[in-house]
Design an enzyme around this catalytic site. Structure first.
Site, PDB file in Angstrom:
ATOM      1  N   GLU A 165      -7.107  -5.980   3.640  1.00 49.69           N
ATOM      2  CA  GLU A 165      -7.298  -7.209   2.853  1.00 49.69           C
ATOM      3  C   GLU A 165      -8.498  -7.095   1.922  1.00 49.69           C
ATOM      4  O   GLU A 165      -9.205  -8.073   1.687  1.00 49.69           O
ATOM      5  CB  GLU A 165      -7.457  -8.431   3.769  1.00 49.69           C
ATOM      6  CG  GLU A 165      -6.312  -8.682   4.721  1.00 49.69           C
ATOM      7  CD  GLU A 165      -4.980  -8.916   4.012  1.00 49.69           C
ATOM      8  OE1 GLU A 165      -4.995  -9.347   2.861  1.00 49.69           O
ATOM      9  OE2 GLU A 165      -3.926  -8.627   4.627  1.00 49.69           O
TER      10      GLU A 165
ATOM     11  N   THR B 298       0.822  -1.208   0.000  1.00 54.98           N
ATOM     12  CA  THR B 298       0.000   0.000   0.000  1.00 54.98           C
ATOM     13  C   THR B 298       0.858   1.261   0.000  1.00 54.98           C
ATOM     14  O   THR B 298       1.865   1.335   0.682  1.00 54.98           O
ATOM     15  CB  THR B 298      -0.890  -0.002   1.254  1.00 54.98           C
ATOM     16  OG1 THR B 298      -1.661  -1.204   1.240  1.00 54.98           O
ATOM     17  CG2 THR B 298      -1.824   1.190   1.285  1.00 54.98           C
TER      18      THR B 298
ATOM     19  N   GLY C  47       2.545  -2.979   8.534  1.00 52.69           N
ATOM     20  CA  GLY C  47       2.860  -3.236   9.930  1.00 52.69           C
ATOM     21  C   GLY C  47       4.318  -3.611  10.088  1.00 52.69           C
ATOM     22  O   GLY C  47       4.871  -4.354   9.274  1.00 52.69           O
TER      23      GLY C  47
END
Lengths: 660, 660
Positions: free
Chosen positions: A421, A139, A178
Site C-alpha cells: 500500500e 503489481t 493475495g
C-alpha cells in the site's frame, strides 16, 4: 492466577474498564465488541490446532476453511455493519490472514465503484455469492510503486469486440496479489489499454482465470503460487502470466473511461475518484500499527511481570524483570507509542469519514492534505511499530523466539505494511512533496490552513538569526510546550529541506535532480512532521478525558512519549536551538522518573487494551500469568514429538555410528 | 549476464580480488577458502531442495542427513584444521544450522577441558566416534542469564555412589539446548550439586538420555522438541525433565571440582578457567555479525543495481533504484558497517589467540579487558547487524519478503545472537561495569592501560567547565580527528553514567539500586565505548593497506561509517560540545557527497566479499543479476503448485458456492 500479576493489578491507580471504553470509543462499543468476540471465541467450528504446527499447505487449507465458515456465520448472525465485520474478522483471523481477504478488500469494492450499471448487475451478484472469487492484480514482477511502469497489455480487437490480454515480458507477470495463486477464479487485472493504435494508460479488466465448474486454469492463463514468504504462510500470493487471453469488451470496467464497440476511447471525467480507497487503507494501517504494538506490549509487559531473573540486590530473591530500568526503558515508551497510535488511528478514521462526506458532495479541498497525512503517518507508524514489535520480542529473552509467544507471528504479519500500500520511503517523500509545496506557498505570502499552518509561522519566526537568539522557552514538564517544540522542529526541518533543494538548484541541476539530491532531508522533514502530528493528537486526546485517574496516567504516557522522542532526536532539538544542553539532562532525568511512575500501572495499562487470551494466542501474554505450565503443554504438542524416535535416527545417525 | 550489473563492475575504481585477499587475511587464505568451498559446492551429495519448500520435520531430517554426510566427508578429505572446518561448515550450512552443532561446539569442548584423565579416556572416543551424540543443557525454562538461579539438582547418594538428578519444579526443566529434543543420546547437564547436606553450586554432569541401541529415552528422562520457533526450523531445540535419574559418581566432570566416594566435596583451584570459551564464542559472533551484514548487503546492492523503478527525471527510462539517494542512504552505511565488523572480527580473533597464549602461560592480566570488550562488542554488533539485515530486506521492496531472496532466512538465523551467549542488555551492562571500575581507578589516580586508557585523559580534560570552553577542533574530513571525537564522547558518557550513580547514592539508595537506577546511562556509555572501538579499529586497518585504489575506497567507507554514526548520535556530540551546529550541517553535506562517491564502487565492494551464488542462495543477490527469470523458476517449484487445483477448493469453496 499468578500472584505476581495479581499484585500488579491491585496496585493500579486507575479504572481499567473506563480506559477500555475510551479505546473503543464508548461503553456501548466495548459491549458490542465483546459480544462479537464471544461469538467467534465460543464457536466450536473455529477451534483449530496452532497454525505453527502445520505445513504451509495445511495452513492454507485451514485458512480457506475458516474463510468459508466465516462467510456463512456472518450471514447466520446477520452481522453486516462494516465495523462489526471488521471486528469479527480481526478476532477470527488472529495474527494471520484471511484466505479470501482480497475478495473483500479489493475485488468487491472495485466492482462497486468502477462498474457501470449493466456491469454492476452482472458481476456484483456473482461476487457476492462467491461464484466469482476474485482478487486484484496490479503489481508485476518488475513493477510495484510506479503504476505507469506496468507492462501488461489489453489490446482491443474491434473485429471480435474483445480485448486481447498479454504479459509481454517476464517482468510483466503479475506477482504478489493475495488469493491469486490457488483461490481466485477471477481477477481484476490492471493493464495498459491499447486501441486504435494508441496506448491510453491503465484500465481495470475482469479476467476469468479458472473454470467456474472445475477450478482448472483456463487456456492462456498461467497461474500459481509465488512460493513461501516471510510470514503470510496461509495466503496464496500468486503469479499470473496472460498469453493472448481474449475477454469481451464489457469486461473492461467502464464507469469512468470507456472503449466503444469500434474501439474509440472515451476519457474519464476526473482522476481524483480513485484516490479514496488508497487513503482509506493507509488510514486503517495507522490504527493497525497501534493494534500490533498494543498486542506486543501486552505480551511483553505481562511476561515481564511474572518472569524473575538475576538480582538487583544480592541475597534477595530474583526480581521481576520489569523492575530493571533497562526493561522499563525498552517497553514503556512502546506502550506509550501504542496508545498514541491507537488515538491517531481513531482520529484518521474520523477525518476520513468527514472528508468522504465532503467528497460525496463534490468538495475535494481537504483530500490533498488527507492524502499527504495518511501517506506519511502510514510510513511513520509502521516503521516504528515494526521495530517496536521486535524490541518487545527480544525483551522476552529466549522465549520471545518461541512461536508460542505469538510475537514472531505478530512481526511477520505486520512488517509487510512497511512495503505494501505504498513503500514507506516513497510515502515519506509524497508527504514531503506536500510540505514543500505548502512551505513555498507560505513563503510566497499565502496563508496556509490545516495541519501545515505552522509553516506560516516558520516564515516569520524561523529566520536563521532568530533561531540562535530566540530564548529557549520549552518547559520539559509541560506537554503543550513540548507540542510546540515538535512543531518548531518540523518547521525548521521542512525549511532545511527546502533550502537544500534551493542550494542544489544553484548548482544548475534540474528540479528533479535537486529533489533526489535532497531526499534524505525530505524524509527527515516528513518524519518530524508526522512526529509532531502524533504528539499533538495525543495531547488533544487528553483534553477529552474527564476522569482524574485516567487523565493522570494518560498524561504520564503522553509526556513519556514526547520526551522519549526528544531524547532519541536530541540532535534535532539542539541543532535547531529548541533545547539547551542543560535541558537535555533534565529530559533524561525526567524520563527515568516517568518510567518509575508508570511501573505500578504497566500491567493495568495493557489490560485496558482488552485482548482476550484467545486473540493474543500467546503463552507469554496469558492474562493469568501462568506461563511455564502452558509452555510445556504447548511444546509437547509439537509435531516432532509425535514419535519418540525421529526417522532420521534410523536413516542417518545409526549408519554413521556403524561407519566410524 | 545482466548488462546493468556488468556496467557497474566496469566502473569500479579498485581491484576487487586484492580486497578479497585483505578480507581473507592473505592470498593463500583466499585460495584455500575457495578450494574448500568448491569441495562442498561441487559435491552432488549436498545438492538438495530449497529448505523453504519443506515441512519442519523434513528440514530437520535434511539437516541430520547433511551433518552425517559432512562428518564422513571431512574425514575423507582429511580436513582437520579448525579454521578450515569452520569454513567448510559455513558453506555447507548456508544460512541454516547444523543438526549436530552443539555436539561440536559445546559437548566435545567441554569433555576436552573438564574431564579428568580417566573420564577423558572413556568419553572422548565415544564422542569422537558419535556413539555418544551430545549436547549441553544449561538454560532452564525459568532461568537463562543468571546461572546461579538454575534449579536442576544432582544429589549425591554415597550408599550407591550415584548422583540422583532431578528437575524439581516446572521452571527447572531444561529448555532450548540445540539437538536435545531428538538427536542427542547424551547431555552435559548443569546442576546444583548437593552432597553431605550442602549445596556446592553448579557442576557439569554427563547424563545418558537415550538408549545407545534403540535411541529410546531412558527411564526417568522426559525429553522432546520445544516446538517451532522464529527460524531454526532445522534444529531440535529440546526440553529435558529429569525424574530421579541415577548416574554413577564418575559422571560428574571432575577435572577441577570433585566429589569423593564418601561424598566429600573438593573445591576447584580457580574460577577463571571457564571464562575462555564464552569469550571465544562472543568474539566469533562479532565476526558473524560482519558476515551476516555482508551477505545482506551483497543481496540488496546487487538487486538495487538491476531493479528499475519510478522516475527521477520525467520522460527518461526508469532508473536503477540504487540511483535514489534514499536507497544509497539505507545501504551504503550498512556496507561500511559490514566492512567495519569484518575487520573488528579479525582483530578479536587475533587478540583472542594472543591472550589465550598468555593464559596458557598463567598470565590472566588481559582477560578482564577482553571479557568486557567481547561482551559489549557482541551486543553492539549483533543489534546493529540485525536491524541492518531488515533494512536490507525492506530495501528490496516486496521481493525482500519472498524466501527466495534469502533475507528472511538470514534474519531469523542471525537475530538470536542478540539473545544467546549472553543477552545483549546484560552484556552492555557487563562492559559498563568494567568501564565504571576503570573510571573510578583513573579518578583515584591510577594510570589505566589498554583500550580504556582514554579514561585517564577524561579526568584531566573533561571537567564540566572545560567542555563548553574547549575550542571545537574536530575536522569532519579527517578520520583521525573523528576517532578522537568518538573517544571523547565515550569518555564523557562514561563520566555521565558514573555521576548518575553518584547522584543516586546521594539519595541514600544502595549501591545496587543506584546501579539499576543508572542503567540507561550505563548502556549508553557502553554503546559509545564500543562505537569508539569500532571506528578506531577501522581507522587502524587503513594503516595496513598499501594499494592506493583500495586505500582510497576503504577510506571513503571508513569516513562514511564514522560520519553516519555522528549524524545518528548528533545529540551526544552536540551535548558534549564535541561538535558545533554548523559542523553538523557539514556532516550532513559530506555524507551525501560520500554516498555519491561510493555509488560507482558499490557492486564491486560487495563482490569483494566473494560469496558464491550457492552460498548466498538468493535469487535477488545472483552474481549475474538475472533476477526475474530465476524468481519465476523458483516460484513454480513451490509445493502449492504441485497440483493445479488445491484440495481446499473441493473441500470448502465449492460447497460454499453451492450453499449461497
Amino acid at each position: 492466577m499468578n500472584p505476581d500479576i495479581t499484585r500488579e493489578r491491585e496496585n493500579a491507580t486507575f479504572d481499567v474498564e473506563k480506559l477500555t471504553h475510551i479505546l473503543d470509543g464508548g461503553i456501548e462499543k466495548t459491549k458490542r465488541r465483546r459480544e462479537i468476540e464471544s461469538l467467534v471465541i465460543s464457536d466450536p467450528d473455529f477451534q483449530s490446532e496452532d497454525l505453527n504446527f502445520l505445513s504451509r499447505s495445511e495452513r492454507y487449507d485451514a485458512a480457506v476453511k475458516k474463510s468459508a465458515q466465516m462467510i456463512l456465520k456472518l450471514r447466520e448472525y446477520g452481522i453486516s455493519d462494516p465495523e462489526e465485520i471488521y471486528c469479527y474478522k480481526s478476532v477470527f483471523r488472529g495474527h494471520h490472514h484471511e484466505a479470501l481477504g482480497l475478495h473483500f478488500v479489493m475485488f468487491l469494492p472495485t466492482l462497486y465503484t468502477q462498474c457501470n450499471k449493466q456491469q454492476f448487475k452482472k458481476w456484483v451478484p456473482l461476487a457476492e455469492s462467491f461464484k466469482a472469487l476474485g482478487t486484484y492484480a496490479q503489481t508485476e514482477m518488475g513493477h510495484g510503486t510506479h503504476l505507469r511502469g506496468l507492462e501488461t497489455t489489453a489490446t482491443y480487437d474491434p473485429a471480435t469486440q474483445e480485448f486481447v490480454m498479454n504479459s509481454p515480458t517476464i517482468t510483466s507477470i503479475k506477482w504478489w496479489p493475495g488469493g491469486l495463486g490457488k483461490t481466485s477464479n477471477y481477477a481484476i487485472v490492471l493493464a495498459q489499454l491499447h486501441t486504435q493504435g494508441k496506448c491510453h494508460g491503465l484500465q481495470a479488466f475482469i479476467v476469468p482465470l479458472r473454470s467456474m465448474n472445475t477450478h482448472i486454469p483456463l487456456p492462456g492463463v498461467v497461474v500459481g503460487d509465488i512460493g513461501p514468504k516471510f510470514g503470510f504462510d496461509e495466503v496464496d500470493n500468486g503469479y499470473l502470466k496472460l498469453e493472448n487471453v481474449r475477454i469481451p469488451r464489457d469486461h473492461m470496467l467502464m464507469k469512468y473511461a470507456k472503449v466503444e464497440a469500434d474501439g474509440t476511447y472515451v476519457k474519464p471525467p476526473s482522476a481524483k475518484l480513485t484516490y479514496g480507497t488508497m487513503v482509506f487503507i493507509r488510514s486503517m494501517i495507522v490504527g493497525e500499527a497501534g493494534h500490533a504494538l498494543a498486542k506486543s506490549c501486552t505480551i511483553a509487559i505481562r511476561y515481564s511481570s511474572v518472569r524473575h531473573q538475576s538480582e538487583i540486590r544480592p541475597g534477595e530473591a530474583e526480581p521481576q524483570i520489569m523492575d530493571y530500568q533497562t526493561q522499563q526503558y525498552k517497553l514503556f515508551p512502546l506502550l506509550a507509542t501504542a496508545y498514541a497510535y491507537k488515538f491517531v488511528g481513531q482520529y484518521m478514521n474520523q477525518v476520513y469519514h468527514r472528508i468522504t462526506g465532503d467528497i460525496s458532495q463534490g468538495d475535494f479541498s481537504e483530500l490533498p492534505e488527507l492524502h499527504a497525512l495518511s501517506a506519511g503517518l502510514k510510513a511513520f507508524t509502521t516503521w516504528t511499530a515494526s521495530a517496536g514489535i521486535e524490541v518487545c520480542r527480544m525483551a522476552c529473552g529466549g522465549h520471545g523466539y518461541s512461536r508460542c509467544s505469538a510475537l514472531p507471528d505478530i512481526y511477520v504479519t505486520f512488517v509487510p505494511t512497511c512495503t505494501y500500500e505504498g513503500e514507506n520511503t516513497v510515502m515519506m517523500l509524497q508527504t514531503a512533496r506536500f510540505l514543500i509545496k505548502s512551505y513555498r506557498q507560505a513563503s510566497a505570502g499565502h496563508q496556509l490552513s490545516g495541519i501545515v499552518s505552522y509553516l506560516n509561522e516558520s516564515e516569520r519566526r524561523l529566520q536563521p538569526q532568530s533561531v540562535s537568539s530566540r530564548p529557549t522557552v520549552v518547559n520539559v514538564n509541560d506537554l503543550a510546550s513540548l507540542v510546540e517544540a515538535y512543531k518548531l522542529r518540523a518547521a525548521k526541518l521542512v525549511e532545511m529541506a527546502a533550502k537544500s533543494i534551493q542550494q542544489e538548484l544553484q548548482k544548475r541541476v534540474s528540479q528533479e535532480d535537486a529533489w533526489n539530491n535532497s531526499a534524505i532531508d525530505l524524509v527527515r522533514a516528513s518524519d518530524a512532521h508526522c512526529h509532531y502530528v502524533v504528539v499533538k493528537l495525543f495531547a488533544a486526546k487528553l483534553g477529552e478525558i474527564g476522569d482524574t485517574g485516567l487523565h493522570s496516567v494518560l498524561s504520564t504516557l503522553a509526556l513519556l512519549y514526547a520526551l522519549q522522542g526528544i531524547q532519541q532526536h536530541s540532535g534535532d532539538f539542539l541543532q535547531t536551538g529548541l533545547l539547551s544542553v542543560p535541558q537535555l539532562s533534565q529530559v533524561s532525568q525526567r524520563l527515568k522518573e516517568l518510567l518509575a511512575q508508570l511501573r505500578p500501572n504497566a500491567v493495568a495499562l495493557v489490560d485496558a487494551f482488552d485482548y482476550r487470551d484467545e486473540m493474543l494466542n500467546s503463552v507469554l501474554g496469558r492474562y493469568d500469568g501462568n506461563v511455564y505450565e502452558h509452555m510445556f503443554e504447548w511444546a509437547r504438542r509439537s509435531p516432532l514429538n509425535k514419535t519418540e524416535v525421529h526417522e532420521s535416527y534410523h536413516k542417518y545417525l545409526k549408519p554413521l555410528q556403524a561407519n566410524l
